[in-house]
Design a protein around this motif. Structure first.
Motif, PDB file in Angstrom:
ATOM      1  N   MET A   1      -5.725 -19.553  -0.136  1.00 47.73           N
ATOM      2  CA  MET A   1      -5.714 -18.153   0.300  1.00 47.73           C
ATOM      3  C   MET A   1      -4.567 -17.925   1.291  1.00 47.73           C
ATOM      4  O   MET A   1      -3.830 -16.927   1.185  1.00 47.73           O
ATOM      5  CB  MET A   1      -7.044 -17.811   0.964  1.00 47.73           C
ATOM      6  N   GLY A   2      -4.414 -18.834   2.246  1.00 54.09           N
ATOM      7  CA  GLY A   2      -3.320 -18.716   3.197  1.00 54.09           C
ATOM      8  C   GLY A   2      -1.963 -18.752   2.513  1.00 54.09           C
ATOM      9  O   GLY A   2      -1.047 -17.991   2.872  1.00 54.09           O
ATOM     10  N   ASN A   3      -1.825 -19.618   1.528  1.00 49.80           N
ATOM     11  CA  ASN A   3      -0.554 -19.729   0.806  1.00 49.80           C
ATOM     12  C   ASN A   3      -0.195 -18.420   0.094  1.00 49.80           C
ATOM     13  O   ASN A   3       0.975 -18.005   0.072  1.00 49.80           O
ATOM     14  CB  ASN A   3      -0.616 -20.860  -0.218  1.00 49.80           C
ATOM     15  N   ILE A   4      -1.204 -17.795  -0.498  1.00 53.69           N
ATOM     16  CA  ILE A   4      -0.939 -16.544  -1.223  1.00 53.69           C
ATOM     17  C   ILE A   4      -0.429 -15.472  -0.265  1.00 53.69           C
ATOM     18  O   ILE A   4       0.552 -14.776  -0.539  1.00 53.69           O
ATOM     19  CB  ILE A   4      -2.210 -16.064  -1.957  1.00 53.69           C
ATOM     20  N   TYR A   5      -1.081 -15.361   0.892  1.00 51.52           N
ATOM     21  CA  TYR A   5      -0.661 -14.347   1.856  1.00 51.52           C
ATOM     22  C   TYR A   5       0.685 -14.692   2.489  1.00 51.52           C
ATOM     23  O   TYR A   5       1.488 -13.800   2.790  1.00 51.52           O
ATOM     24  CB  TYR A   5      -1.727 -14.173   2.930  1.00 51.52           C
ATOM     25  N   ALA A   6       0.944 -15.986   2.681  1.00 56.54           N
ATOM     26  CA  ALA A   6       2.209 -16.393   3.313  1.00 56.54           C
ATOM     27  C   ALA A   6       3.381 -16.282   2.345  1.00 56.54           C
ATOM     28  O   ALA A   6       4.456 -15.796   2.713  1.00 56.54           O
ATOM     29  CB  ALA A   6       2.089 -17.825   3.834  1.00 56.54           C
ATOM     30  N   ARG A   7       3.177 -16.724   1.113  1.00 58.39           N
ATOM     31  CA  ARG A   7       4.297 -16.820   0.167  1.00 58.39           C
ATOM     32  C   ARG A   7       4.548 -15.522  -0.598  1.00 58.39           C
ATOM     33  O   ARG A   7       5.705 -15.161  -0.854  1.00 58.39           O
ATOM     34  CB  ARG A   7       4.027 -17.941  -0.837  1.00 58.39           C
ATOM     35  N   TYR A   8       3.467 -14.861  -0.985  1.00 60.71           N
ATOM     36  CA  TYR A   8       3.632 -13.763  -1.932  1.00 60.71           C
ATOM     37  C   TYR A   8       3.384 -12.384  -1.330  1.00 60.71           C
ATOM     38  O   TYR A   8       3.837 -11.373  -1.876  1.00 60.71           O
ATOM     39  CB  TYR A   8       2.703 -13.966  -3.135  1.00 60.71           C
TER      40      TYR A   8
END
Length: 663
Positions: free
Chosen positions: A136-143
């Protein structure tokens, strides 16, 4: 089984329509979302947390089907995995990891909103699901370029399990990839503090340092990534190695570490009472070589080197040779390594059939002869240096940390060259199998040692048979016995033992330095002609290799100075002056270097049949070649002429006068 939810902003992200400060709304939301069939969860609420309890059988699931899903996902067959996951989620909705894996199949294909919705369900059933939180964090950080929301999920990972270095590494890596270097570095350092031997974290920190232009940190972290990687095929190993080498190159191009090197030189000069001189020499047979003052009748030690990557390390290596000599000499345990000159012909006779077979195959006879002379000297260099070098590199690694980038770069280059020297296909055609095997064993031992210091994987590159493996193990075990508590001079024991175990002891002697000095002061029993036969033996190949010849050369020079002029040499010098007068200085210099290289294997004044590639069509006697040797250096490199120690100054003056009068 109890599930505990922190009553904070994170909880509001799981239930965005609920006022988390309102107990009734919270109880209603949990009973609505987490009820299964007839099961309605009991909800306990305090100011800081919400606790529900679900039956343990809700978490049983279908392990076999889930394993099949993971195998499909590992092969990136997400479309095939998704229907299976949807059935699992429908049948076992309380298993958070089924939701998380289903969400990842959408995330991998770029359907981020769909993935977020499913991840919310995963976290409602398990708010401590690390991989769901990170995804979830990756989605908000990357995309979504929403670092605040990403941090809310990342922080929950740390809150749930502060010792999870893998999770911290993944968070840091995701932030770095999104351009958040400082924030990513913060998480990576936390992961490193927990486990400084996790190669992924080491490499990631190395990349961050490289991006920031911090070459030393980049080198140190990536060197750790190399050392702690599980396999040379691991991308972390390969990428870490490349970055470590690139960073080390940048460091060695600067002045970093040179102050420590200069300090060590000053320390050694004070310790030994001798000046240490360092000079470049393209013609030495190895990357660097040291000439000990006492062994060359000088009042200074001389280090010669070829320009190369990691040159400061090469110089440092030779400086430690001086230290070892001094320490052993101080307790009268120093030894001189004497190669038995008469054994060269015996060596050639031993491999005469091999030599003859090469000549029959069309190889030039002189070149084959020269190759075997170089092979004789080369294997003896290994005999002497290979064991001692292990102790030297240990000392450098431990006592000179600021020079580790130099050591890393230099040892990597030397180890690569050593492997190539015995591994290219043509080597097996040119070298006798026995010599190739002996050299390979020494190289494997060096590779193992480099691997033990740096974490490289050179040893695994070598292809050796069972007998060679057994010998390597035996010699390495002996080294380990000495490694921790070596006393001055004990390194010579390994030189002797390893040489004997490899069947090379007949070609050399290790003799006590003090007794040899006394013996060397006695009058020479050899004639000037016999001494002259070794006038050009390379004194740099192995420290002490030409120690006896050095003494005899000094005696010869003293005796020769009382003799009449050598008219033969003077005559040939006139011929040389005539020949060189038609050439440019650069051409003469090329000839000078070729004669010097030829001289490394000895020039016999009475021998005939010498040839030079740079002077095609001429055949030289020994005296004629010596004359050309002297004149070429006098014309092209006069500033170094005195270093040849050739007693032909008067002959040259006579030749010049004759040449000038004939013009």
């Amino acid at each position: 089984m109890k599930i505990i939810y922190p009553r904070n902003k994170f909880l509001s992200r799981l239930f965005p329509t609920v006022d988390i400060t309102n107990d009734e709304q919270l109880i209603h939301a949990f009973r609505k979302y987490l009820s299964l069939g007839e099961f309605i969860p009991n909800v306990e609420i305090s100011e800081s947390e919400v606790i529900i309890e679900i039956p343990s059988n809700f978490l049983l699931g279908d392990p076999r089907e889930f394993q099949r899903v993971n195998e499909l996902c590992s092969r990136k067959k997400f479309a095939e995995a998704r229907p299976i996951l949807e059935k699992l989620v429908q049948k076992y909705p309380s298993i958070s990891e089924y939701h998380r894996t289903l969400a990842q199949t959408y995330e991998e294909e770029g359907q981020h909103e769909k993935a977020i919705d499913i991840l919310i369900d995963a976290l409602r059933w398990d708010p401590k699901n690390h991989w769901a939180l990170i995804l979830m964090g990756n989605i908000y950080a990357r995309y979504k370029d929403d670092p605040d929301t990403a941090m809310a999920f990342y922080d929950q990972v740390i809150h749930a399990d502060p010792g999870n270095f893998i999770a911290l590494n993944n968070i840091g890596g995701a932030l770095v990839q999104n351009g958040k270097l400082d924030l990513g570095e913060k998480y990576l350092k936390q992961a490193f503090d927990i486990n400084p031997e996790y190669p992924n974290t080491c490499y990631a920190l190395g990349l961050v340092a490289e991006m920031k232009g911090e070459n030393l940190k980049a080198f140190e972290y990536c060197a750790k990534a190399v050392k702690y990687s599980n396999s040379s095929k691991d991308p972390i190993f390969q990428n870490g190695l490349q970055t470590a080498l690139e960073s080390a190159k940048k460091i060695t191009d600067s002045d970093y570490g040179k102050e420590e090197l200069v300090d060590f030189i000053n320390e050694l000069e004070e310790l030994t009472g001798k000046e240490i001189r360092i000079e470049k020499d393209e013609n030495i047979p190895t990357a660097a070589v040291v000439q000990i003052a006492e062994n060359h009748n000088r009042d200074y030690h001389l280090i010669k080197f070829k320009p190369a990557l990691g040159i400061d390390h090469l110089i440092l290596h030779e400086l430690v040779h001086i230290l070892f000599y001094h320490e052993a000499r101080k307790i009268q345990e120093n030894k001189l390594f004497i190669a038995k000159a008469e054994k060269l012909q015996e060596f050639k006779r031993k491999y005469s059939r091999y030599i003859n077979s090469l000549i029959r195959k069309g190889y030039d006879e002189d070149q084959v002869s020269k190759m075997f002379e170089e092979l004789f000297h080369g294997i003896l260099r290994q005999v002497f240096n290979a064991p001692i070098d292990l102790f030297i590199e240990d000392l450098i690694f431990e006592k000179f940390p600021t020079l580790r980038p130099h050591q890393f770069l230099s040892l990597f280059r030397l180890s690569t060259e050593a492997y190539n020297a015995v591994s290219i296909p043509r080597v097996e055609e040119l070298l006798p199998a026995e010599i190739l095997s002996q050299s390979k064993v020494y190289n494997v031992l060096g590779a193992r040692h480099t691997d033990s210091l740096l974490g490289t994987r050179f040893e695994e590159k070598y292809s050796i048979n069972a007998k060679e493996k057994e010998l390597v193990k035996s010699l390495w075990d002996e080294f380990l016995e000495y490694r921790q508590d070596r006393e001055p001079g004990e390194e010579y024991e390994l030189v002797e033992h390893w040489g004997a175990d490899l069947g090379l002891d007949a070609y050399f002697s290790l003799i006590d330095e003090e007794s040899h000095r006394v013996k060397a002061q006695k009058p020479s029993t050899k004639s000037p002609e016999e001494v002259m036969a070794f006038i050009e033996q390379d004194p740099n190949s192995i420290e002490g290799y030409s120690e006896e010849e050095d003494q005899e050369m000094a005696e010869f020079l003293a005796s020769h100075s009382d003799k009449d002029l050598n008219t033969a040499v003077a005559f040939y010098m006139v011929d040389a002056l005539e020949y060189f007068s038609k050439l440019s200085i650069e051409k003469v210099k090329e000839i000078a270097f070729e004669v010097a290289m030829l001289g490394q294997s000895g020039i016999d004044p009475k021998k005939k049949g010498y040839r030079l590639n740079k002077i095609p069509g001429q055949v030289f006697s020994g005296y004629k070649l010596l004359a050309y040797y002297y004149v070429s250096w006098a014309k092209a490199i006069p500033q170094m002429l005195s270093q040849l120690q050739m007693p032909f100054d008067e002959e040259y003056q006579l030749a010049q006068s004759i040449f000038e009068s004939d013009k």
